[in-house]
Design a protein around this motif. Structure first.
Motif, PDB file in Angstrom:
ATOM      1  N   GLY A 197       0.835  -1.198   0.000  1.00 35.45           N
ATOM      2  CA  GLY A 197       0.000   0.000   0.000  1.00 35.45           C
ATOM      3  C   GLY A 197       0.868   1.246   0.000  1.00 35.45           C
ATOM      4  O   GLY A 197       2.064   1.183   0.303  1.00 35.45           O
ATOM      5  N   ASP A 198       0.267   2.353  -0.337  1.00 36.14           N
ATOM      6  CA  ASP A 198       1.007   3.617  -0.346  1.00 36.14           C
ATOM      7  C   ASP A 198       0.367   4.551   0.674  1.00 36.14           C
ATOM      8  O   ASP A 198      -0.148   4.107   1.694  1.00 36.14           O
ATOM      9  N   GLY A 199       0.309   5.819   0.405  1.00 37.75           N
ATOM     10  CA  GLY A 199      -0.151   6.771   1.398  1.00 37.75           C
ATOM     11  C   GLY A 199      -1.522   7.359   1.117  1.00 37.75           C
ATOM     12  O   GLY A 199      -2.242   6.940   0.212  1.00 37.75           O
ATOM     13  N   LEU A 200      -1.853   8.342   1.915  1.00 42.66           N
ATOM     14  CA  LEU A 200      -3.103   9.081   1.835  1.00 42.66           C
ATOM     15  C   LEU A 200      -2.732  10.530   1.557  1.00 42.66           C
ATOM     16  O   LEU A 200      -2.021  11.152   2.346  1.00 42.66           O
ATOM     17  N   ALA A 201      -3.172  11.066   0.407  1.00 43.42           N
ATOM     18  CA  ALA A 201      -2.718  12.400  -0.005  1.00 43.42           C
ATOM     19  C   ALA A 201      -3.876  13.218  -0.549  1.00 43.42           C
ATOM     20  O   ALA A 201      -4.902  12.678  -0.968  1.00 43.42           O
ATOM     21  N   ILE A 202      -3.685  14.536  -0.554  1.00 48.72           N
ATOM     22  CA  ILE A 202      -4.686  15.448  -1.095  1.00 48.72           C
ATOM     23  C   ILE A 202      -4.010  16.406  -2.068  1.00 48.72           C
ATOM     24  O   ILE A 202      -2.892  16.872  -1.816  1.00 48.72           O
ATOM     25  N   THR A 203      -4.665  16.655  -3.198  1.00 52.25           N
ATOM     26  CA  THR A 203      -4.130  17.577  -4.197  1.00 52.25           C
ATOM     27  C   THR A 203      -5.224  18.564  -4.609  1.00 52.25           C
ATOM     28  O   THR A 203      -6.417  18.298  -4.430  1.00 52.25           O
ATOM     29  N   VAL A 204      -4.800  19.694  -5.178  1.00 52.74           N
ATOM     30  CA  VAL A 204      -5.752  20.715  -5.640  1.00 52.74           C
ATOM     31  C   VAL A 204      -5.312  21.237  -6.995  1.00 52.74           C
ATOM     32  O   VAL A 204      -4.117  21.343  -7.282  1.00 52.74           O
ATOM     33  N   PHE A 205      -6.291  21.530  -7.827  1.00 51.81           N
ATOM     34  CA  PHE A 205      -6.016  22.156  -9.113  1.00 51.81           C
ATOM     35  C   PHE A 205      -7.115  23.173  -9.394  1.00 51.81           C
ATOM     36  O   PHE A 205      -8.296  22.825  -9.345  1.00 51.81           O
TER      37      PHE A 205
END
Length: 198
Positions: free
Chosen positions: A46-54
């Motif tokens: 598994g990898d991580g928990l991330a948030i992005t914005v555009f």
């Protein structure tokens, strides 16, 4: 002569019996087939928990002192990417804000975050249905009538009951209540979105 034949017959009989006995013994003592087990392992990473914005910045327009600045468009698409591949895959996204200021300092050049309202709108998602789970995404504030000021952290989107990798997205709106005593100028501040496992 008869005596020799009789003895030979006895010898032959004994040999025949010995061969039969050896054959029978071979059937009884045959070794079973050999078998060996190999224990094997593998890892599902598994990898991580991330948030992005555009996009990364959002001009809101302008308004007079005592008026509201309420753009029709949202400030950008926010996306939570949950690559943890866990069960449950629950998470909560939230938002905070600084005050908004214009150069020069002083109270009249500061618009507090309590004068800025936020509403997330609908939060939609993909994935999260590993193992037959039924994921549920919920926006924090459905519309402008449910908007909350940013004087405290506010929930923007949540995922409940999911399993496995998933994403969730929303396009939030800001409404600025410009104070009647605000000084004219270009105001800036930082709205911060974050996500954490629930």
């Amino acid at each position: 002569m008869d005596s020799q034949f009789k003895q030979l017959g006895r010898v032959t009989s004994r040999v025949g019996l010995s061969v039969a006995a050896v054959a029978a013994l071979g059937v009884v003592t045959a070794a079973p087939a050999s078998a060996q087990d190999t224990s094997t392992t593998f890892t599902v990473a598994g990898d991580g928990l991330a948030i992005t914005v555009f996009p990364a910045s959002a001009p809101l327009g302008s308004g007079a002192p005592g008026a509201d600045i309420a753009p029709a468009a949202g400030i950008g698409t926010f996306t939570v990417t949950d690559a943890r591949s866990v069960e449950p895959a629950a998470w909560t996204a939230s938002v905070t804000s600084t005050a908004f200021t214009t150069p020069g300092g002083g109270a009249s050049r500061t618009i507090a975050n309590s004068s800025v309202d936020y509403w997330s709108g609908t939060c939609t998602g993909t994935g999260g249905n590993g193992g037959g789970a039924t994921p549920t995404w919920t926006g924090g504030q459905a519309n402008a009538g449910a908007a909350q000021d940013l004087s405290a952290p506010r929930t923007t989107c949540t995922l409940a009951a999911g399993a496995g990798a998933n994403t969730g997205s929303w396009d939030p709106h800001l409404i600025v209540h410009v104070p009647a005593n605000a000084v004219a100028g270009d105001y800036s501040g930082t709205v911060t979105h974050s996500v954490a496992a629930a």
